[in-house]
Design a protein around this motif. Structure first.
Motif, PDB file in Angstrom:
ATOM      1  N   TRP A 178     -23.964 -13.071 -31.900  1.00 46.08           N
ATOM      2  CA  TRP A 178     -23.879 -12.075 -30.834  1.00 46.08           C
ATOM      3  C   TRP A 178     -22.502 -11.422 -30.791  1.00 46.08           C
ATOM      4  O   TRP A 178     -22.384 -10.198 -30.685  1.00 46.08           O
ATOM      5  CB  TRP A 178     -24.185 -12.720 -29.486  1.00 46.08           C
ATOM      6  N   PHE A 179     -21.445 -12.233 -30.888  1.00 44.56           N
ATOM      7  CA  PHE A 179     -20.093 -11.692 -30.870  1.00 44.56           C
ATOM      8  C   PHE A 179     -19.811 -10.836 -32.105  1.00 44.56           C
ATOM      9  O   PHE A 179     -19.028  -9.885 -32.049  1.00 44.56           O
ATOM     10  CB  PHE A 179     -19.061 -12.809 -30.759  1.00 44.56           C
ATOM     11  N   GLU A 180     -20.447 -11.173 -33.220  1.00 44.89           N
ATOM     12  CA  GLU A 180     -20.264 -10.358 -34.422  1.00 44.89           C
ATOM     13  C   GLU A 180     -20.853  -8.968 -34.217  1.00 44.89           C
ATOM     14  O   GLU A 180     -20.318  -7.967 -34.712  1.00 44.89           O
ATOM     15  CB  GLU A 180     -20.942 -11.038 -35.620  1.00 44.89           C
ATOM     16  N   ARG A 181     -21.958  -8.904 -33.443  1.00 46.04           N
ATOM     17  CA  ARG A 181     -22.577  -7.603 -33.151  1.00 46.04           C
ATOM     18  C   ARG A 181     -21.873  -6.870 -32.003  1.00 46.04           C
ATOM     19  O   ARG A 181     -22.006  -5.654 -31.876  1.00 46.04           O
ATOM     20  CB  ARG A 181     -24.053  -7.798 -32.786  1.00 46.04           C
ATOM     21  N   ASN A 182     -21.158  -7.620 -31.168  1.00 41.50           N
ATOM     22  CA  ASN A 182     -20.510  -7.028 -29.991  1.00 41.50           C
ATOM     23  C   ASN A 182     -19.040  -7.449 -29.919  1.00 41.50           C
ATOM     24  O   ASN A 182     -18.633  -8.163 -28.994  1.00 41.50           O
ATOM     25  CB  ASN A 182     -21.237  -7.463 -28.716  1.00 41.50           C
ATOM     26  N   PRO A 183     -18.232  -7.041 -30.883  1.00 38.88           N
ATOM     27  CA  PRO A 183     -16.834  -7.501 -30.955  1.00 38.88           C
ATOM     28  C   PRO A 183     -15.977  -7.084 -29.762  1.00 38.88           C
ATOM     29  O   PRO A 183     -14.994  -7.739 -29.449  1.00 38.88           O
ATOM     30  CB  PRO A 183     -16.320  -6.868 -32.255  1.00 38.88           C
ATOM     31  N   LYS A 184     -16.367  -6.013 -29.071  1.00 36.92           N
ATOM     32  CA  LYS A 184     -15.547  -5.560 -27.937  1.00 36.92           C
ATOM     33  C   LYS A 184     -15.501  -6.591 -26.823  1.00 36.92           C
ATOM     34  O   LYS A 184     -14.509  -6.684 -26.101  1.00 36.92           O
ATOM     35  CB  LYS A 184     -16.066  -4.238 -27.386  1.00 36.92           C
ATOM     36  N   TRP A 185     -16.572  -7.412 -26.705  1.00 29.23           N
ATOM     37  CA  TRP A 185     -16.593  -8.418 -25.645  1.00 29.23           C
ATOM     38  C   TRP A 185     -15.602  -9.543 -25.918  1.00 29.23           C
ATOM     39  O   TRP A 185     -15.117 -10.183 -24.999  1.00 29.23           O
ATOM     40  CB  TRP A 185     -18.000  -8.971 -25.461  1.00 29.23           C
ATOM     41  N   LEU A 186     -15.311  -9.800 -27.185  1.00 30.57           N
ATOM     42  CA  LEU A 186     -14.280 -10.779 -27.510  1.00 30.57           C
ATOM     43  C   LEU A 186     -12.932 -10.300 -27.000  1.00 30.57           C
ATOM     44  O   LEU A 186     -12.142 -11.069 -26.455  1.00 30.57           O
ATOM     45  CB  LEU A 186     -14.213 -11.011 -29.026  1.00 30.57           C
ATOM     46  N   THR A 187     -12.664  -9.012 -27.178  1.00 31.89           N
ATOM     47  CA  THR A 187     -11.406  -8.441 -26.705  1.00 31.89           C
ATOM     48  C   THR A 187     -11.319  -8.498 -25.189  1.00 31.89           C
ATOM     49  O   THR A 187     -10.282  -8.878 -24.621  1.00 31.89           O
ATOM     50  CB  THR A 187     -11.269  -6.991 -27.183  1.00 31.89           C
ATOM     51  N   ILE A 188     -12.407  -8.131 -24.515  1.00 32.56           N
ATOM     52  CA  ILE A 188     -12.426  -8.169 -23.057  1.00 32.56           C
ATOM     53  C   ILE A 188     -12.205  -9.585 -22.553  1.00 32.56           C
ATOM     54  O   ILE A 188     -11.406  -9.834 -21.642  1.00 32.56           O
ATOM     55  CB  ILE A 188     -13.764  -7.621 -22.521  1.00 32.56           C
ATOM     56  N   GLN A 189     -12.908 -10.554 -23.160  1.00 36.88           N
ATOM     57  CA  GLN A 189     -12.776 -11.964 -22.758  1.00 36.88           C
ATOM     58  C   GLN A 189     -11.347 -12.451 -22.933  1.00 36.88           C
ATOM     59  O   GLN A 189     -10.801 -13.139 -22.066  1.00 36.88           O
ATOM     60  CB  GLN A 189     -13.736 -12.821 -23.585  1.00 36.88           C
ATOM     61  N   ARG A 190     -10.717 -12.065 -24.040  1.00 33.76           N
ATOM     62  CA  ARG A 190      -9.356 -12.503 -24.307  1.00 33.76           C
ATOM     63  C   ARG A 190      -8.390 -11.984 -23.252  1.00 33.76           C
ATOM     64  O   ARG A 190      -7.531 -12.719 -22.751  1.00 33.76           O
ATOM     65  CB  ARG A 190      -8.913 -12.038 -25.694  1.00 33.76           C
ATOM     66  N   TYR A 191      -8.522 -10.709 -22.898  1.00 32.30           N
ATOM     67  CA  TYR A 191      -7.586 -10.130 -21.935  1.00 32.30           C
ATOM     68  C   TYR A 191      -7.810 -10.666 -20.525  1.00 32.30           C
ATOM     69  O   TYR A 191      -6.847 -10.922 -19.793  1.00 32.30           O
ATOM     70  CB  TYR A 191      -7.685  -8.601 -21.955  1.00 32.30           C
ATOM     71  N   VAL A 192      -9.062 -10.842 -20.132  1.00 32.46           N
ATOM     72  CA  VAL A 192      -9.343 -11.422 -18.812  1.00 32.46           C
ATOM     73  C   VAL A 192      -8.751 -12.817 -18.721  1.00 32.46           C
ATOM     74  O   VAL A 192      -8.079 -13.184 -17.744  1.00 32.46           O
ATOM     75  CB  VAL A 192     -10.859 -11.445 -18.539  1.00 32.46           C
ATOM     76  N   MET A 193      -8.987 -13.632 -19.765  1.00 29.81           N
ATOM     77  CA  MET A 193      -8.461 -14.992 -19.767  1.00 29.81           C
ATOM     78  C   MET A 193      -6.936 -14.992 -19.751  1.00 29.81           C
ATOM     79  O   MET A 193      -6.304 -15.787 -19.043  1.00 29.81           O
ATOM     80  CB  MET A 193      -8.963 -15.744 -21.002  1.00 29.81           C
ATOM     81  N   GLY A 194      -6.346 -14.087 -20.497  1.00 34.09           N
ATOM     82  CA  GLY A 194      -4.891 -14.027 -20.547  1.00 34.09           C
ATOM     83  C   GLY A 194      -4.273 -13.729 -19.198  1.00 34.09           C
ATOM     84  O   GLY A 194      -3.319 -14.386 -18.773  1.00 34.09           O
ATOM     85  N   PHE A 195      -4.827 -12.756 -18.485  1.00 34.29           N
ATOM     86  CA  PHE A 195      -4.290 -12.394 -17.178  1.00 34.29           C
ATOM     87  C   PHE A 195      -4.520 -13.501 -16.141  1.00 34.29           C
ATOM     88  O   PHE A 195      -3.663 -13.755 -15.292  1.00 34.29           O
ATOM     89  CB  PHE A 195      -4.892 -11.078 -16.699  1.00 34.29           C
ATOM     90  N   VAL A 196      -5.667 -14.180 -16.216  1.00 28.62           N
ATOM     91  CA  VAL A 196      -5.933 -15.270 -15.277  1.00 28.62           C
ATOM     92  C   VAL A 196      -4.981 -16.435 -15.529  1.00 28.62           C
ATOM     93  O   VAL A 196      -4.436 -17.046 -14.596  1.00 28.62           O
ATOM     94  CB  VAL A 196      -7.398 -15.736 -15.376  1.00 28.62           C
ATOM     95  N   LEU A 197      -4.752 -16.753 -16.795  1.00 29.23           N
ATOM     96  CA  LEU A 197      -3.816 -17.826 -17.133  1.00 29.23           C
ATOM     97  C   LEU A 197      -2.408 -17.491 -16.658  1.00 29.23           C
ATOM     98  O   LEU A 197      -1.696 -18.356 -16.126  1.00 29.23           O
ATOM     99  CB  LEU A 197      -3.813 -18.060 -18.646  1.00 29.23           C
ATOM    100  N   ALA A 198      -2.002 -16.244 -16.831  1.00 31.93           N
ATOM    101  CA  ALA A 198      -0.674 -15.835 -16.375  1.00 31.93           C
ATOM    102  C   ALA A 198      -0.562 -15.939 -14.858  1.00 31.93           C
ATOM    103  O   ALA A 198       0.465 -16.370 -14.315  1.00 31.93           O
ATOM    104  CB  ALA A 198      -0.385 -14.396 -16.821  1.00 31.93           C
ATOM    105  N   GLY A 199      -1.635 -15.575 -14.154  1.00 30.52           N
ATOM    106  CA  GLY A 199      -1.640 -15.698 -12.697  1.00 30.52           C
ATOM    107  C   GLY A 199      -1.519 -17.135 -12.243  1.00 30.52           C
ATOM    108  O   GLY A 199      -0.791 -17.451 -11.289  1.00 30.52           O
ATOM    109  N   LEU A 200      -2.228 -18.038 -12.932  1.00 27.67           N
ATOM    110  CA  LEU A 200      -2.142 -19.457 -12.594  1.00 27.67           C
ATOM    111  C   LEU A 200      -0.744 -19.994 -12.871  1.00 27.67           C
ATOM    112  O   LEU A 200      -0.212 -20.810 -12.101  1.00 27.67           O
ATOM    113  CB  LEU A 200      -3.179 -20.249 -13.385  1.00 27.67           C
ATOM    114  N   ALA A 201      -0.113 -19.519 -13.937  1.00 26.04           N
ATOM    115  CA  ALA A 201       1.249 -19.952 -14.264  1.00 26.04           C
ATOM    116  C   ALA A 201       2.215 -19.551 -13.154  1.00 26.04           C
ATOM    117  O   ALA A 201       3.076 -20.341 -12.744  1.00 26.04           O
ATOM    118  CB  ALA A 201       1.688 -19.335 -15.590  1.00 26.04           C
ATOM    119  N   ILE A 202       2.078 -18.321 -12.648  1.00 31.16           N
ATOM    120  CA  ILE A 202       2.946 -17.855 -11.567  1.00 31.16           C
ATOM    121  C   ILE A 202       2.711 -18.673 -10.312  1.00 31.16           C
ATOM    122  O   ILE A 202       3.648 -19.042  -9.596  1.00 31.16           O
ATOM    123  CB  ILE A 202       2.686 -16.363 -11.301  1.00 31.16           C
TER     124      ILE A 202
END
Length: 212
Positions: A178-202
């Protein structure tokens, strides 16, 4: 006992950790894709056994550390915040790879699958750092035994990790396709996770708690 609101926040941190690509996820996905769901589940039980080693070591070590060095909380607080920021960067940095790009692995026996899952987790620096830097943010002498609080947190983390990894192991091939057919969702997931992790760090870095 750890207060419910703190436990819920910790469970959220544990969920973010298990969803952040690392040795455990990459191994379980690769094993499930290469050798099938059964092999992935057997490997997962080995990973869970490794979590028990980390949990008991952290529970005993943190108890001794807090009793001997009260200021250790402040040191580990900043270490935990820095670690979460590191995970955030790993999620959004240019060229970050998806764990669903499976490696080719040889077919192994059930015993070896369990052992490899166990060793992958026991030697996983991501898990060791999580236990030693994130746990201290959620335990406090005013809530009782530090050892029992650490065990409580460990059980919660293992439950979250097992549930998510079991779902991943059972559906790795379909998810990869599924991710191979929809690579944009991998990018979206990565950025959402990154911002949430940064928020938790703060959040962790700005928290003040009396220890000792």
């Amino acid at each position: 006992m750890v207060p419910l609101n703190e436990m819920m926040l910790f469970a959220g941190a544990a969920l973010l950790m298990v969803l952040t690509p690392g040795p455990n996820m990459i191994y379980l996905i690769s094993r499930s894709i290469c050798q099938g769901r059964k092999a992935g589940v057997i490997s997962l039980f080995g990973v869970i056994a490794g979590f028990l080693v980390h949990m008991l070591a952290a529970a005993a070590g943190l108890t001794a550390l807090f009793l001997a060095v009260p200021l250790a909380y402040e040191v580990l607080k900043w270490a935990g915040a820095a670690y979460l920021l590191y995970l955030a960067w790993q999620a959004i940095k240019p060229g970050a790879r998806s764990p669903f790009e499976a490696r080719n692995l040889p077919v192994d026996s059930p015993q070896r699958l369990f052992l490899m899952g166990f060793m992958t987790n026991v030697l996983n620096p991501k898990i060791a750092v999580f236990y030693l830097s994130i746990f201290p943010q959620f335990v406090s002498p005013e809530h009782g035994s530090l050892f029992l609080q650490s065990i409580q947190l460990g059980i919660a983390q293992i439950t979250v990790s097992f549930s998510v990894n079991l779902a991943i192991a059972l559906s790795a091939a379909r998810l990869a396709a599924w991710f191979e057919r929809n690579p944009k969702w991998l990018t979206i997931q990565r950025y959402v996770m990154g911002f949430v992790l940064a928020g938790l760090a703060i959040r962790l870095a700005s928290e003040h708690r009396k220890v000792g």
